[in-house]
Design a protein around this motif. Sequence first.
Motif, PDB file in Angstrom:
ATOM      1  N   ARG A 243       0.856  -1.375  -0.035  1.00 41.06           N
ATOM      2  CA  ARG A 243      -0.092   0.023   0.031  1.00 41.06           C
ATOM      3  C   ARG A 243       1.130   1.009  -0.040  1.00 41.06           C
ATOM      4  O   ARG A 243       1.039   2.527  -0.888  1.00 41.06           O
ATOM      5  N   LEU A 244       1.814   0.958   0.397  1.00 40.90           N
ATOM      6  CA  LEU A 244       2.693   2.269   0.920  1.00 40.90           C
ATOM      7  C   LEU A 244       3.384   2.619  -0.457  1.00 40.90           C
ATOM      8  O   LEU A 244       3.309   3.795  -0.939  1.00 40.90           O
ATOM      9  N   MET A 245       3.808   1.916  -1.298  1.00 38.86           N
ATOM     10  CA  MET A 245       4.410   1.658  -2.317  1.00 38.86           C
ATOM     11  C   MET A 245       3.236   2.618  -3.190  1.00 38.86           C
ATOM     12  O   MET A 245       3.224   3.076  -4.821  1.00 38.86           O
ATOM     13  N   LEU A 246       1.712   1.362  -3.606  1.00 40.72           N
ATOM     14  CA  LEU A 246       1.031   2.187  -4.644  1.00 40.72           C
ATOM     15  C   LEU A 246       1.292   3.348  -3.997  1.00 40.72           C
ATOM     16  O   LEU A 246       0.453   4.240  -4.979  1.00 40.72           O
ATOM     17  N   ASP A 247       0.773   4.097  -3.066  1.00 41.90           N
ATOM     18  CA  ASP A 247       1.047   5.461  -2.364  1.00 41.90           C
ATOM     19  C   ASP A 247       2.118   6.058  -3.130  1.00 41.90           C
ATOM     20  O   ASP A 247       1.432   7.450  -3.489  1.00 41.90           O
ATOM     21  N   ALA A 248       3.027   5.924  -2.739  1.00 35.74           N
ATOM     22  CA  ALA A 248       4.182   6.780  -3.603  1.00 35.74           C
ATOM     23  C   ALA A 248       3.146   7.251  -5.187  1.00 35.74           C
ATOM     24  O   ALA A 248       4.071   7.807  -5.534  1.00 35.74           O
ATOM     25  N   VAL A 252       3.182  10.265  -6.937  1.00 36.80           N
ATOM     26  CA  VAL A 252       3.711  10.655  -8.724  1.00 36.80           C
ATOM     27  C   VAL A 252       3.570  10.901  -9.640  1.00 36.80           C
ATOM     28  O   VAL A 252       3.339  12.433 -10.025  1.00 36.80           O
ATOM     29  N   SER A 253       2.071  10.093 -10.294  1.00 35.35           N
ATOM     30  CA  SER A 253       1.325  10.609 -10.949  1.00 35.35           C
ATOM     31  C   SER A 253       0.624  12.079 -11.006  1.00 35.35           C
ATOM     32  O   SER A 253       0.295  12.606 -12.093  1.00 35.35           O
ATOM     33  N   LEU A 254       0.452  12.672  -9.756  1.00 35.62           N
ATOM     34  CA  LEU A 254      -0.135  13.059  -8.925  1.00 35.62           C
ATOM     35  C   LEU A 254       0.783  14.791  -9.156  1.00 35.62           C
ATOM     36  O   LEU A 254       0.878  15.938  -9.041  1.00 35.62           O
ATOM     37  N   GLY A 255       1.815  14.551  -9.531  1.00 38.71           N
ATOM     38  CA  GLY A 255       3.205  15.180  -9.585  1.00 38.71           C
ATOM     39  C   GLY A 255       3.393  16.008  -7.802  1.00 38.71           C
ATOM     40  O   GLY A 255       3.808  17.102  -7.758  1.00 38.71           O
ATOM     41  N   ASN A 257       5.682  15.075  -5.474  1.00 39.86           N
ATOM     42  CA  ASN A 257       7.617  14.725  -5.091  1.00 39.86           C
ATOM     43  C   ASN A 257       7.035  14.554  -3.866  1.00 39.86           C
ATOM     44  O   ASN A 257       8.241  13.632  -3.603  1.00 39.86           O
ATOM     45  N   ARG A 258       7.241  16.011  -2.552  1.00 40.88           N
ATOM     46  CA  ARG A 258       7.311  15.927  -2.135  1.00 40.88           C
ATOM     47  C   ARG A 258       6.575  14.775  -1.310  1.00 40.88           C
ATOM     48  O   ARG A 258       7.362  14.109  -0.146  1.00 40.88           O
ATOM     49  N   GLY A 259       5.473  14.989  -1.475  1.00 41.28           N
ATOM     50  CA  GLY A 259       4.158  13.516  -1.110  1.00 41.28           C
ATOM     51  C   GLY A 259       5.003  11.639  -1.424  1.00 41.28           C
ATOM     52  O   GLY A 259       4.929  11.142  -0.155  1.00 41.28           O
ATOM     53  N   ALA A 260       5.714  11.809  -2.377  1.00 42.37           N
ATOM     54  CA  ALA A 260       6.186  10.610  -3.056  1.00 42.37           C
ATOM     55  C   ALA A 260       7.597  10.238  -1.823  1.00 42.37           C
ATOM     56  O   ALA A 260       7.157   9.069  -1.325  1.00 42.37           O
ATOM     57  N   ILE A 261       8.129  11.339  -2.494  1.00 42.96           N
ATOM     58  CA  ILE A 261       9.461  11.080  -1.661  1.00 42.96           C
ATOM     59  C   ILE A 261       9.432  10.679  -0.440  1.00 42.96           C
ATOM     60  O   ILE A 261       9.952   9.680   0.219  1.00 42.96           O
ATOM     61  N   ALA A 262       7.937  11.083   1.079  1.00 41.94           N
ATOM     62  CA  ALA A 262       7.658  10.723   2.118  1.00 41.94           C
ATOM     63  C   ALA A 262       7.103   9.392   2.500  1.00 41.94           C
ATOM     64  O   ALA A 262       7.659   8.218   3.015  1.00 41.94           O
ATOM     65  N   LYS A 263       6.428   8.872   1.351  1.00 39.72           N
ATOM     66  CA  LYS A 263       5.937   7.464   1.085  1.00 39.72           C
ATOM     67  C   LYS A 263       7.087   6.272   0.979  1.00 39.72           C
ATOM     68  O   LYS A 263       6.639   5.178   1.655  1.00 39.72           O
ATOM     69  N   LEU A 264       7.809   7.087   0.022  1.00 39.98           N
ATOM     70  CA  LEU A 264       9.141   6.085  -0.776  1.00 39.98           C
ATOM     71  C   LEU A 264       9.992   5.548   0.783  1.00 39.98           C
ATOM     72  O   LEU A 264      10.618   4.413   1.120  1.00 39.98           O
ATOM     73  N   GLN A 265      10.254   7.322   1.824  1.00 35.20           N
ATOM     74  CA  GLN A 265      11.502   6.743   2.584  1.00 35.20           C
ATOM     75  C   GLN A 265      10.614   6.099   3.753  1.00 35.20           C
ATOM     76  O   GLN A 265      11.276   5.305   4.593  1.00 35.20           O
ATOM     77  N   GLU A 266       9.281   5.612   3.952  1.00 36.89           N
ATOM     78  CA  GLU A 266       8.631   4.860   4.310  1.00 36.89           C
ATOM     79  C   GLU A 266       8.750   3.869   4.784  1.00 36.89           C
ATOM     80  O   GLU A 266       8.465   2.839   5.147  1.00 36.89           O
ATOM     81  N   ALA A 267       8.182   3.660   3.049  1.00 39.05           N
ATOM     82  CA  ALA A 267       8.555   2.123   2.869  1.00 39.05           C
ATOM     83  C   ALA A 267       9.593   1.554   2.615  1.00 39.05           C
ATOM     84  O   ALA A 267       9.845   0.411   2.811  1.00 39.05           O
ATOM     85  N   ARG A 268      10.782   2.293   2.672  1.00 40.16           N
ATOM     86  CA  ARG A 268      12.094   2.062   2.810  1.00 40.16           C
ATOM     87  C   ARG A 268      12.674   1.989   4.384  1.00 40.16           C
ATOM     88  O   ARG A 268      12.740   0.517   4.282  1.00 40.16           O
ATOM     89  N   GLN A 269      12.298   2.216   5.013  1.00 42.78           N
ATOM     90  CA  GLN A 269      11.733   2.082   6.540  1.00 42.78           C
ATOM     91  C   GLN A 269      11.516   0.701   7.191  1.00 42.78           C
ATOM     92  O   GLN A 269      12.168  -0.329   7.636  1.00 42.78           O
ATOM     93  N   LEU A 270      10.215   0.383   6.479  1.00 48.86           N
ATOM     94  CA  LEU A 270       9.556  -0.765   6.720  1.00 48.86           C
ATOM     95  C   LEU A 270       9.913  -1.798   6.055  1.00 48.86           C
ATOM     96  O   LEU A 270       9.898  -3.402   6.143  1.00 48.86           O
ATOM     97  N   ALA A 271      10.648  -1.736   4.963  1.00 49.14           N
ATOM     98  CA  ALA A 271      10.676  -3.441   3.970  1.00 49.14           C
ATOM     99  C   ALA A 271      12.226  -3.773   4.901  1.00 49.14           C
ATOM    100  O   ALA A 271      12.461  -4.498   4.767  1.00 49.14           O
TER     101      ALA A 271
END
Length: 367
Positions: A243-248, A252-255, A257-271
């Motif tokens: 779900r985190l990857m999908l949110d990221a 990105v598709s909505l432009g 980038n700040r929100g996508a970076i936050a989600k990807l950082q969270e996904a990285r830590q969780l993974a």
Amino acid sequence: MTVPFSQRLTKPTPQLAALIAATTLSVLVPTIAQAQTGDNTPVAPTSETPGPAIVPLNPLDLRPLVRNSDFSIPGLERTIAQADAEIAAEDYDAAYDTLIAARETSNALAGHYQKLSGQFSGIDNRIYEAHRSRALAAAQLRDAATYRLAIVHQARGQAELAVPLLLQVLASQSPTRELGRDSYNLLYDLGFVTVPYRPELANTDATDTTNTTDTTTPDETIPEAPVIRPLEGGILSSSGLSRLMLDADTAVSLGDNRGAIAKLQEARQLANELSGFYQQLTSSFSGIDNTIYQTHRTNALDTAQVRDEATYQLALLFRASEAPELAVPLLMEVVTSQSPTRDLGKQAYRQLYELGFVDENYPRGQV
């Protein structure tokens, strides 16, 4: 020559002179002190002041840690018994504080006794074995306190906090011991693992039904009550990671980038956490239950792959945000984890080349 008695009095001997000097000093010292301080209070003779009574030491008072302190094996046992009473009374806040203290104390005791055991290795086997036994007892009490702390987290609705504690107990005890099995079973009840551990079926073919018979009829089938596993579908799971990857991707598709970076950082830590947890489970069941071993090994590899994908996408976002210096260490992580022979590793190295961090392209000749 005989000296008359009167002359003997006028010519004092050295012994008599010393006696007179000592007597005079004992009289003059209090007088001089009174003159200097102005205190006219008579000074009592020193010899008349009673001194403190000397009481023989009680041998039992030489071992206070055993009788009164929590910093001992008996003290730890009392502390854990207190925590059990608090859990039974559903006073989870008090039990939490008690168990935190018990974990810290038991960990310190285990370390101290382990050091003492090492000091006497090859010197005195009796003392070596005694301290080794105490180190093991303290470690056992530490694991018991850790397991109870996980139960407290579960009761307080904080199942995510129970997972790393249960994994610690499982790694320390192994699934072949009762406390280790209880920890894995609780992980299953929480929904963190999906494969139960049945020692009687370990390393056997689950499809082998040669010696099993079903004596129930359809009318006798009793429907099982639904089991609530709080971590199933929660954030601390593969589905939560997806779900985190999908949110990221959506950000990105909505432009955004700040929100996508936050989600990807969270996904990285969780993974990264999930991959480490599954790797611990893999190590715990190596040689014990091959089915569980393979399941969690696959989970560890899958979550590590998602972590690398999140890292790569994060690097691309930093490059797009004109922050290439932030992208380089992320791309290096991907190349190291994936190796340049795999697709994601090749793509990460290609990004390093396009950024100008490396001058040699790979594969050679590719433009």
